[in-house]
Design a protein around this motif. Structure first.
Motif, PDB file in Angstrom:
ATOM      1  N   LEU A 139       0.833  -1.195   0.000  1.00 37.57           N
ATOM      2  CA  LEU A 139       0.000   0.000   0.000  1.00 37.57           C
ATOM      3  C   LEU A 139       0.870   1.248   0.000  1.00 37.57           C
ATOM      4  O   LEU A 139       1.999   1.242   0.487  1.00 37.57           O
ATOM      5  N   HIS A 140       0.335   2.326  -0.537  1.00 38.71           N
ATOM      6  CA  HIS A 140       1.094   3.579  -0.579  1.00 38.71           C
ATOM      7  C   HIS A 140       1.211   4.208   0.804  1.00 38.71           C
ATOM      8  O   HIS A 140       2.202   4.863   1.105  1.00 38.71           O
ATOM      9  N   HIS A 141       0.200   3.994   1.641  1.00 38.99           N
ATOM     10  CA  HIS A 141       0.223   4.571   2.987  1.00 38.99           C
ATOM     11  C   HIS A 141       1.096   3.697   3.886  1.00 38.99           C
ATOM     12  O   HIS A 141       0.792   2.529   4.115  1.00 38.99           O
ATOM     13  N   ARG A 142       2.200   4.252   4.381  1.00 39.01           N
ATOM     14  CA  ARG A 142       3.182   3.469   5.129  1.00 39.01           C
ATOM     15  C   ARG A 142       2.587   2.828   6.381  1.00 39.01           C
ATOM     16  O   ARG A 142       2.829   1.649   6.662  1.00 39.01           O
ATOM     17  N   GLY A 143       1.797   3.596   7.140  1.00 34.71           N
ATOM     18  CA  GLY A 143       1.235   3.076   8.374  1.00 34.71           C
ATOM     19  C   GLY A 143       0.287   1.912   8.145  1.00 34.71           C
ATOM     20  O   GLY A 143       0.385   0.871   8.810  1.00 34.71           O
ATOM     21  N   MET A 144      -0.655   2.071   7.185  1.00 33.81           N
ATOM     22  CA  MET A 144      -1.598   0.998   6.880  1.00 33.81           C
ATOM     23  C   MET A 144      -0.884  -0.208   6.295  1.00 33.81           C
ATOM     24  O   MET A 144      -1.236  -1.356   6.576  1.00 33.81           O
ATOM     25  N   ASN A 145       0.135   0.044   5.472  1.00 27.26           N
ATOM     26  CA  ASN A 145       0.889  -1.055   4.884  1.00 27.26           C
ATOM     27  C   ASN A 145       1.575  -1.885   5.973  1.00 27.26           C
ATOM     28  O   ASN A 145       1.560  -3.124   5.928  1.00 27.26           O
ATOM     29  N   GLN A 146       2.141  -1.216   6.963  1.00 27.13           N
ATOM     30  CA  GLN A 146       2.792  -1.914   8.058  1.00 27.13           C
ATOM     31  C   GLN A 146       1.786  -2.709   8.879  1.00 27.13           C
ATOM     32  O   GLN A 146       2.041  -3.856   9.272  1.00 27.13           O
ATOM     33  N   PHE A 147       0.630  -2.109   9.138  1.00 28.01           N
ATOM     34  CA  PHE A 147      -0.396  -2.784   9.929  1.00 28.01           C
ATOM     35  C   PHE A 147      -0.890  -4.032   9.211  1.00 28.01           C
ATOM     36  O   PHE A 147      -0.985  -5.114   9.811  1.00 28.01           O
ATOM     37  N   ILE A 148      -1.207  -3.913   7.924  1.00 33.76           N
ATOM     38  CA  ILE A 148      -1.694  -5.058   7.150  1.00 33.76           C
ATOM     39  C   ILE A 148      -0.622  -6.138   7.054  1.00 33.76           C
ATOM     40  O   ILE A 148      -0.915  -7.340   7.137  1.00 33.76           O
ATOM     41  N   TYR A 149       0.634  -5.726   6.905  1.00 31.63           N
ATOM     42  CA  TYR A 149       1.725  -6.709   6.840  1.00 31.63           C
ATOM     43  C   TYR A 149       1.803  -7.503   8.142  1.00 31.63           C
ATOM     44  O   TYR A 149       1.980  -8.731   8.130  1.00 31.63           O
ATOM     45  N   GLU A 150       1.657  -6.818   9.259  1.00 23.31           N
ATOM     46  CA  GLU A 150       1.715  -7.503  10.554  1.00 23.31           C
ATOM     47  C   GLU A 150       0.541  -8.464  10.717  1.00 23.31           C
ATOM     48  O   GLU A 150       0.698  -9.562  11.270  1.00 23.31           O
ATOM     49  N   VAL A 151      -0.636  -8.070  10.237  1.00 22.65           N
ATOM     50  CA  VAL A 151      -1.793  -8.963  10.294  1.00 22.65           C
ATOM     51  C   VAL A 151      -1.538 -10.214   9.459  1.00 22.65           C
ATOM     52  O   VAL A 151      -1.775 -11.345   9.903  1.00 22.65           O
ATOM     53  N   ARG A 152      -1.033 -10.023   8.248  1.00 22.44           N
ATOM     54  CA  ARG A 152      -0.833 -11.157   7.344  1.00 22.44           C
ATOM     55  C   ARG A 152       0.349 -12.032   7.745  1.00 22.44           C
ATOM     56  O   ARG A 152       0.456 -13.169   7.272  1.00 22.44           O
ATOM     57  N   SER A 153       1.208 -11.523   8.590  1.00 23.29           N
ATOM     58  CA  SER A 153       2.387 -12.285   9.005  1.00 23.29           C
ATOM     59  C   SER A 153       2.107 -13.212  10.195  1.00 23.29           C
ATOM     60  O   SER A 153       2.993 -13.977  10.592  1.00 23.29           O
ATOM     61  N   ARG A 154       0.919 -13.161  10.729  1.00 26.43           N
ATOM     62  CA  ARG A 154       0.612 -13.982  11.895  1.00 26.43           C
ATOM     63  C   ARG A 154       0.560 -15.466  11.545  1.00 26.43           C
ATOM     64  O   ARG A 154       0.361 -15.841  10.395  1.00 26.43           O
ATOM     65  N   PHE A 155       0.788 -16.309  12.518  1.00 26.46           N
ATOM     66  CA  PHE A 155       0.689 -17.766  12.381  1.00 26.46           C
ATOM     67  C   PHE A 155       1.616 -18.303  11.285  1.00 26.46           C
ATOM     68  O   PHE A 155       1.242 -19.149  10.478  1.00 26.46           O
ATOM     69  N   ASN A 156       2.820 -17.744  11.248  1.00 26.15           N
ATOM     70  CA  ASN A 156       3.909 -18.236  10.386  1.00 26.15           C
ATOM     71  C   ASN A 156       3.711 -17.961   8.893  1.00 26.15           C
ATOM     72  O   ASN A 156       4.432 -18.532   8.063  1.00 26.15           O
ATOM     73  N   SER A 157       2.767 -17.112   8.534  1.00 29.92           N
ATOM     74  CA  SER A 157       2.641 -16.722   7.124  1.00 29.92           C
ATOM     75  C   SER A 157       3.751 -15.729   6.778  1.00 29.92           C
ATOM     76  O   SER A 157       4.138 -14.903   7.601  1.00 29.92           O
ATOM     77  N   ILE A 158       4.251 -15.828   5.547  1.00 31.20           N
ATOM     78  CA  ILE A 158       5.314 -14.931   5.094  1.00 31.20           C
ATOM     79  C   ILE A 158       4.818 -14.189   3.853  1.00 31.20           C
ATOM     80  O   ILE A 158       4.830 -14.731   2.738  1.00 31.20           O
ATOM     81  N   PRO A 159       4.330 -12.953   3.997  1.00 30.46           N
ATOM     82  CA  PRO A 159       3.868 -12.193   2.838  1.00 30.46           C
ATOM     83  C   PRO A 159       4.996 -11.965   1.828  1.00 30.46           C
ATOM     84  O   PRO A 159       6.130 -11.670   2.207  1.00 30.46           O
ATOM     85  N   VAL A 160       4.656 -12.106   0.549  1.00 31.56           N
ATOM     86  CA  VAL A 160       5.636 -11.953  -0.530  1.00 31.56           C
ATOM     87  C   VAL A 160       5.217 -10.787  -1.416  1.00 31.56           C
ATOM     88  O   VAL A 160       4.109 -10.793  -1.960  1.00 31.56           O
ATOM     89  N   PRO A 161       6.064  -9.758  -1.580  1.00 30.87           N
ATOM     90  CA  PRO A 161       5.711  -8.643  -2.474  1.00 30.87           C
ATOM     91  C   PRO A 161       5.463  -9.134  -3.896  1.00 30.87           C
ATOM     92  O   PRO A 161       6.165 -10.027  -4.389  1.00 30.87           O
ATOM     93  N   MET A 162       4.476  -8.546  -4.569  1.00 33.05           N
ATOM     94  CA  MET A 162       4.079  -9.012  -5.887  1.00 33.05           C
ATOM     95  C   MET A 162       5.245  -9.031  -6.878  1.00 33.05           C
ATOM     96  O   MET A 162       5.384  -9.964  -7.676  1.00 33.05           O
TER      97      MET A 162
END
Length: 277
Positions: A139-162
């Motif tokens: 996301l372009h918004h740094r704060g929201m991007n960080q928050f969403i990344y932390e949500v998606r990283s829970r339970f051993n998930s590893i988000p991968v940039p497109m």
């Protein structure tokens, strides 16, 4: 301050989420009229048989879902594993498991902005006990991007940039599920596949198609359906290209399943998404 407020909302009990979502609905739909023109134009286009009254009705149902979804996505920051398992049910996992070849072969999962895709990530991972890595567009918004990344990283998930997904999949061939929101709109500089989606020409990323062709990994569609407020069901449907003459059989199969899913429960699709811009 923004992160503090998001984390504060995430701690609210579920009994307060729906009343707060109703208040947000009144503000977003009737006061601020968030992307009202985009929403009504997209709905008219997708359902040309609808009267104006039906378009308005579906629009209101969408905004009601959107505000619930917004708070549910924030709530995901604090939800426990047992809450995800209770509120997210899974079907079609037997076929999915068989395609992993006893958890030795990666699988590609394509889905849409429908239902609650954030909850489905962790609900599926916890039910299946599989590692699931979501592909995301920062996301372009740094704060929201960080928050969403932390949500998606829970339970051993590893988000991968497109932009790194191809290299990541080809270099790291260990077992996992890759989840892609395949109804994203490509940028003008990105390779894309033009097709008809909900009665209008739309472009699709070709990355998933190229990865499947190169690796021969199995590919599934993840259909997310809202059962009732705060509860969702996820169904895994194997995709197989039926048109031998198509250069993009996987995307053709995906578009067919995505449209069927949206027609099945249209109010839960992200109509405010500027998909056809």
């Amino acid at each position: 301050m923004q992160m503090f407020l998001l984390r504060l909302v995430a701690k609210l009990p579920f009994c307060l989420i729906d009343p707060l979502a109703w208040l947000l609905y009144l503000l977003v739909c009737h006061v601020f009229k968030y992307r009202k023109g985009v929403v009504t134009t997209n709905i008219r286009q997708a359902f040309p048989q609808f009267s104006e009254a039906e378009v308005r009705c579906l629009s209101k149902r969408f905004y009601r879902h959107l505000t619930q979804l917004f708070l549910e996505m924030i709530k995901a920051y604090e939800m426990s594993a047992s809450e995800f398992q209770t509120r997210c049910t899974i079907t079609g996992q037997e076929v999915l498991f068989a395609e992993t070849q006893n958890q030795t072969r990666p699988v590609i999962i394509l889905t849409t902005h429908q239902g609650n895709w954030e909850w489905m990530l962790h609900g599926a991972s916890l039910h299946l006990d599989f590692p699931i890595d979501p592909v995301y567009k920062p996301l372009h918004h740094r704060g929201m991007n960080q928050f969403i990344y932390e949500v998606r990283s829970r339970f051993n998930s590893i988000p991968v940039p497109m932009k790194q997904v191809g290299k990541n999949i080809l270099k790291q061939k260990h077992f996992r599920l890759f989840v892609m929101l395949a109804d994203q709109r490509p940028g003008s500089e990105e390779q894309s596949y033009p097709s008809v989606f909900l009665n209008k020409e739309a472009k699709f990323f070709t990355g998933a198609e190229r990865i499947v062709k190169f690796t021969q990994y199995p590919v599934f569609f993840a259909k997310c359906k809202k059962i009732r407020t705060g509860y969702y069901g996820l169904e895994f449907i194997k995709l197989s290209g039926s048109d031998p003459d198509s250069d993009y059989p996987v995307m053709d199969a995906y578009i067919k399943e995505a449209e069927a899913s949206i027609h099945d429960q249209p109010e839960t699709y992200l109509w405010s998404h500027q998909r056809w811009k």
